[in-house]
Design a protein around this motif. Structure first.
Motif, PDB file in Angstrom:
ATOM      1  N   ASP A  34      17.408  31.120  20.068  1.00  0.00           N
ATOM      2  CA  ASP A  34      16.882  31.827  21.237  1.00  0.00           C
ATOM      3  C   ASP A  34      16.677  30.870  22.410  1.00  0.00           C
ATOM      4  O   ASP A  34      17.112  31.137  23.523  1.00  0.00           O
ATOM      5  N   VAL A  35      16.034  29.752  22.166  1.00  0.00           N
ATOM      6  CA  VAL A  35      15.674  28.805  23.234  1.00  0.00           C
ATOM      7  C   VAL A  35      16.896  28.079  23.768  1.00  0.00           C
ATOM      8  O   VAL A  35      16.972  27.764  24.957  1.00  0.00           O
ATOM      9  N   GLY A  36      17.883  27.823  22.923  1.00  0.00           N
ATOM     10  CA  GLY A  36      19.060  27.073  23.342  1.00  0.00           C
ATOM     11  C   GLY A  36      19.944  27.808  24.327  1.00  0.00           C
ATOM     12  O   GLY A  36      20.713  27.187  25.057  1.00  0.00           O
ATOM     13  N   LYS A  37      19.852  29.132  24.392  1.00  0.00           N
ATOM     14  CA  LYS A  37      20.722  29.939  25.257  1.00  0.00           C
ATOM     15  C   LYS A  37      20.177  30.137  26.664  1.00  0.00           C
ATOM     16  O   LYS A  37      20.913  30.499  27.562  1.00  0.00           O
ATOM     17  N   ARG A  38      18.898  29.936  26.853  1.00  0.00           N
ATOM     18  CA  ARG A  38      18.298  30.278  28.144  1.00  0.00           C
ATOM     19  C   ARG A  38      17.265  29.237  28.557  1.00  0.00           C
ATOM     20  O   ARG A  38      16.881  28.376  27.785  1.00  0.00           O
ATOM     21  N   LYS A  39      16.840  29.361  29.819  1.00  0.00           N
ATOM     22  CA  LYS A  39      15.753  28.514  30.313  1.00  0.00           C
ATOM     23  C   LYS A  39      14.443  29.197  29.943  1.00  0.00           C
ATOM     24  O   LYS A  39      14.269  30.388  30.151  1.00  0.00           O
ATOM     25  N   VAL A  40      13.519  28.427  29.406  1.00  0.00           N
ATOM     26  CA  VAL A  40      12.234  28.987  28.988  1.00  0.00           C
ATOM     27  C   VAL A  40      11.328  29.096  30.214  1.00  0.00           C
ATOM     28  O   VAL A  40      11.093  28.120  30.913  1.00  0.00           O
ATOM     29  N   ASP A  41      10.841  30.295  30.473  1.00  0.00           N
ATOM     30  CA  ASP A  41       9.978  30.543  31.633  1.00  0.00           C
ATOM     31  C   ASP A  41       8.538  30.172  31.314  1.00  0.00           C
ATOM     32  O   ASP A  41       8.106  30.201  30.159  1.00  0.00           O
ATOM     33  N   VAL A  42       7.793  29.875  32.365  1.00  0.00           N
ATOM     34  CA  VAL A  42       6.370  29.590  32.235  1.00  0.00           C
ATOM     35  C   VAL A  42       5.655  30.882  31.869  1.00  0.00           C
ATOM     36  O   VAL A  42       5.864  31.918  32.501  1.00  0.00           O
ATOM     37  N   ASN A  43       4.803  30.835  30.846  1.00  0.00           N
ATOM     38  CA  ASN A  43       4.100  32.019  30.383  1.00  0.00           C
ATOM     39  C   ASN A  43       2.651  31.642  30.071  1.00  0.00           C
ATOM     40  O   ASN A  43       2.286  31.451  28.916  1.00  0.00           O
TER      41      ASN A  43
END
Length: 119
Positions: free
Chosen positions: A100-109
Motif C-alpha cells: 500500500d505505502v510503496g505505491k503512493r505518497k503518504v499524506d499527513v494525518n
C-alpha cells in the motif's frame, strides 16, 4: 628494562636509596587496577537481555517498545514501509504494509483534536 630490585621510585633523579620505597608484589595481576576476580561478560549480557524482556513498561515506553519490536522482527518490506510512512507523513502515520505505502505518497494525518503545522 627490568628493575633489579622490586622498589618504587618516587623520583627519577636522585643519589641515594632515600627516594626509593620497597614493595612486595602480592598479586599476580599485571596492573594495580586489575580485578582479583573475573566476570563472564557474555552471561551478564544475557541476564540483562532477559530482564529487558520480562520488564513491564507503561505508557509511551511500552508503545515505543512495541514499535521497536515490530521493526526489529519485521522483514525488509515492513521496515521500508515503516520508514517511508513515518517520514512522508511527518510522524503522523506508521504503516507496515509496503504494497500500500510503496505505491503512493503518504499524506499527513494528525489526530482529530490536533492541527498539523509544518516548521
Amino acid at each position: 628494562m627490568k628493575k633489579t630490585e622490586a622498589i618504587r621510585w618516587d623520583k627519577l633523579e636522585g643519589q641515594a636509596d632515600y627516594y626509593a620505597k620497597h614493595f612486595t608484589p602480592d598479586s599476580l595481576h599485571k596492573y594495580p587496577t586489575s580485578s582479583h576476580y573475573t566476570r563472564n561478560w557474555d552471561k551478564l549480557v544475557g541476564e540483562i537481555k532477559e530482564e529487558e524482556k520480562t520488564e513491564k513498561l507503561e505508557g509511551d515506553a511500552a508503545l515505543n517498545q512495541l514499535f521497536q519490536q515490530i521493526y526489529s522482527d519485521g522483514n525488509d518490506e515492513v521496515k521500508r514501509a515503516m520508514n517511508k510512512s513515518f517520514m512522508e507523513s511527518g510522524g503522523t502515520v506508521l504503516s507496515t504494509n509496503w504494497s500500500d505505502v510503496g505505491k503512493r505518497k503518504v499524506d499527513v494525518n494528525p489526530p482529530d483534536d490536533m492541527e498539523w503545522k509544518k516548521f
